[in-house]
Design a protein around this motif. Structure first.
Motif, short mmCIF file in Angstrom:
data_model
loop_
_atom_site.label_atom_id
_atom_site.label_comp_id
_atom_site.label_asym_id
_atom_site.label_seq_id
_atom_site.Cartn_x
_atom_site.Cartn_y
_atom_site.Cartn_z
N HIS A 67 1.61 5.58 -7.66
CA HIS A 67 0.54 5.47 -8.40
C HIS A 67 0.35 6.17 -10.03
N ASP A 68 0.85 7.70 -9.57
CA ASP A 68 0.71 8.52 -10.79
C ASP A 68 1.75 8.29 -11.73
N ARG A 113 9.66 6.13 -5.04
CA ARG A 113 8.87 6.97 -6.12
C ARG A 113 10.05 7.46 -6.73
N LYS A 153 0.84 -1.32 -0.10
CA LYS A 153 -0.17 0.02 -0.10
C LYS A 153 0.81 1.19 -0.09
N ALA A 154 1.91 1.44 0.83
CA ALA A 154 2.77 2.37 0.80
C ALA A 154 3.67 2.69 -0.43
N GLN A 168 -8.74 2.19 -5.14
CA GLN A 168 -8.05 3.61 -5.04
C GLN A 168 -7.74 4.27 -6.46
N TYR A 169 -7.19 3.41 -7.18
CA TYR A 169 -6.80 3.95 -8.50
C TYR A 169 -7.17 2.92 -9.60
N TYR A 186 -7.32 -3.11 -3.20
CA TYR A 186 -6.77 -1.63 -3.00
C TYR A 186 -6.56 -0.81 -4.28
N ASP A 192 0.78 3.97 -2.92
CA ASP A 192 0.50 5.26 -2.68
C ASP A 192 1.44 6.12 -3.26
#
Lengths: 269, 269
Positions: free
Chosen positions: B51-52, B255, B44-45, B83-84, B79, B48
């Motif tokens: 994701h973009d 990221r 999840k971390a 969420q996405y 998830y 998040d």
């Protein structure tokens, strides 16, 4: 004990080459099996009714995974290993991946589910096979010539004078079997191919799906595939045994079917 | 929506060909992730934080199965989808079996786990592929030329003037793609093979593992594999992203690594 010795011992003590495939279809169960652990209860009834007649059990992973019943797969294997420790359990999950991931699948089969052997797809080559064979006491059963109608599409392609499945048999016998724990899946629907594979792989055990519903012939299989001592084959039957009757007598019917298969096979050993 | 349209839309809206592979190794997680649902929390971390920047996520089944965390695999996919919903999820489980069993695996991937696409091993031929492609809105990604060192052992065998992997590409493009939802796995470690496959399969999307830890080169991959419009590739990175830092800044580091990969890829599109 090494898997192949374990299997050999069982072939002899049970005087049977029959493997019962545990492919649960809950919609085919007789009435009275709960949603909660009905798959395990059905398997348990089949196992209790057939245990003295089989050389192995082969639970099919997909049938559990499709209904999120992995816990009942684990429980089924645990039941066999605790009640009937003399019977090898083959997890039929046809895994295969790059080395680091194949190690995870080996752990899944041998550590988490406590299976004695697992089926593996060789398309990715030696590094998909080695993480399984490194478990020296466990068995690795490679897809070689499968029983399904489309099997020949890739497996029978000519690769320099012989078909691809023969190359898999050759690699299995000559290059990948350092730990003496490699075996082959060879479908009953391809007895000619089975005879060629037997010549390549010596007395390596073969797991043979495809009799019964898929149409394989027992006399042809034994003629093509038995080893010199009359063993060498793990002949699987799933649906014909599990669903021999849809009534309350399903377990007795499964026993009768297993016994009849065992006897028919033994006629040709 | 059909999987390939869905993917194409995402390639364009995210301006990214990067797929983040979710291969959880709990022993590599930073401190503070519980045994209970630490795998999900870690995923999840990562999700998040990235994701973009991604065109897809690819959870690797074995990493969950080896530690009996199938529930956390399901939770991870759920998830992402909740969420996405614009991001496709590829379940990397490399399934393959006879038709009736392949149907169970299709159900596992598409119904139980709710994945948008799944990887499939083609060694058993057309009847192992069809039960997946029958889910017309889902994607079926066939192993063609994989990224691992032993891949060539079978996949590069000559089958009548061309290697086996080309035969898989040809079957995928010309015989198995009735529903326009077949794709191919082609490793970044084999750019020459990738170029040959691209010529056979037109603009069919390819899932490309093998950059980063396995040594594939980005410029070579884009040169060999991109489709005419600069898309066509789902370029996966797992370990280099997930474990970019072993400290509390792991998500920011993931990221940064994803962004840097996206930008480097886009230089060559």
């Amino acid at each position: 004990m090494e898997f192949i010795s374990y299997l050999r011992q069982r072939w002899l003590s049970a005087d049977s080459l029959v493997c019962v495939g545990l492919d649960p279809y809950p919609e085919k169960f007789p009435a009275g099996f709960s949603d909660q652990d009905g798959i395990f209860q059905f398997n348990k009834a089949i196992i209790d009714a057939t245990h003295d007649l089989v050389c192995a059990y082969k639970p099919q992973f997909a049938h559990f995974a499709a209904v999120a019943a992995e816990d009942q797969l684990k429980k089924t294997i645990h039941y066999i290993k605790s009640q009937y420790p003399e019977i090898p359990v083959i997890l039929d999950s046809k895994r295969g991946d790059i080395g680091s991931t194949a190690s995870m699948y080996a752990k899944e089969a041998f550590v988490h589910y406590q299976a004695d052997a697992v089926t593996v797809n060789p398309y990715m080559g030696v590094d998909t096979v080695a993480p399984f064979t490194e478990f020296t006491d466990k068995g690795t059963i490679l897809l070689c010539r499968t029983s399904n109608p489309g099997a020949a599409q890739l497996q029978n392609l000519d690769v320099g004078g012989h078909p691809l499945y023969e190359e898999v048999a050759r690699l299995a016998a000559q290059e990948w079997n350092h730990n003496n724990n490699v075996m082959l899946v060879v479908g009953a629907t391809a007895p000619e191919e089975m005879a060629r594979i037997r010549r390549i792989c010596g007395d390596m055990p073969m797991l043979v799906p495809g009799i019964g519903a898929q149409g394989g012939d027992i006399a042809a299989v034994l003629g093509a595939g038995k080893a010199a001592d009359g063993t060498g084959l793990i002949i699987n039957s799933s649906r014909a045994v599990l669903y021999a009757s849809s009534g309350d007598d399903f377990a007795e019917a499964a026993r009768a079917e297993t016994l009849s298969l065992k006897n028919e096979i033994n006629l040709y050993r």
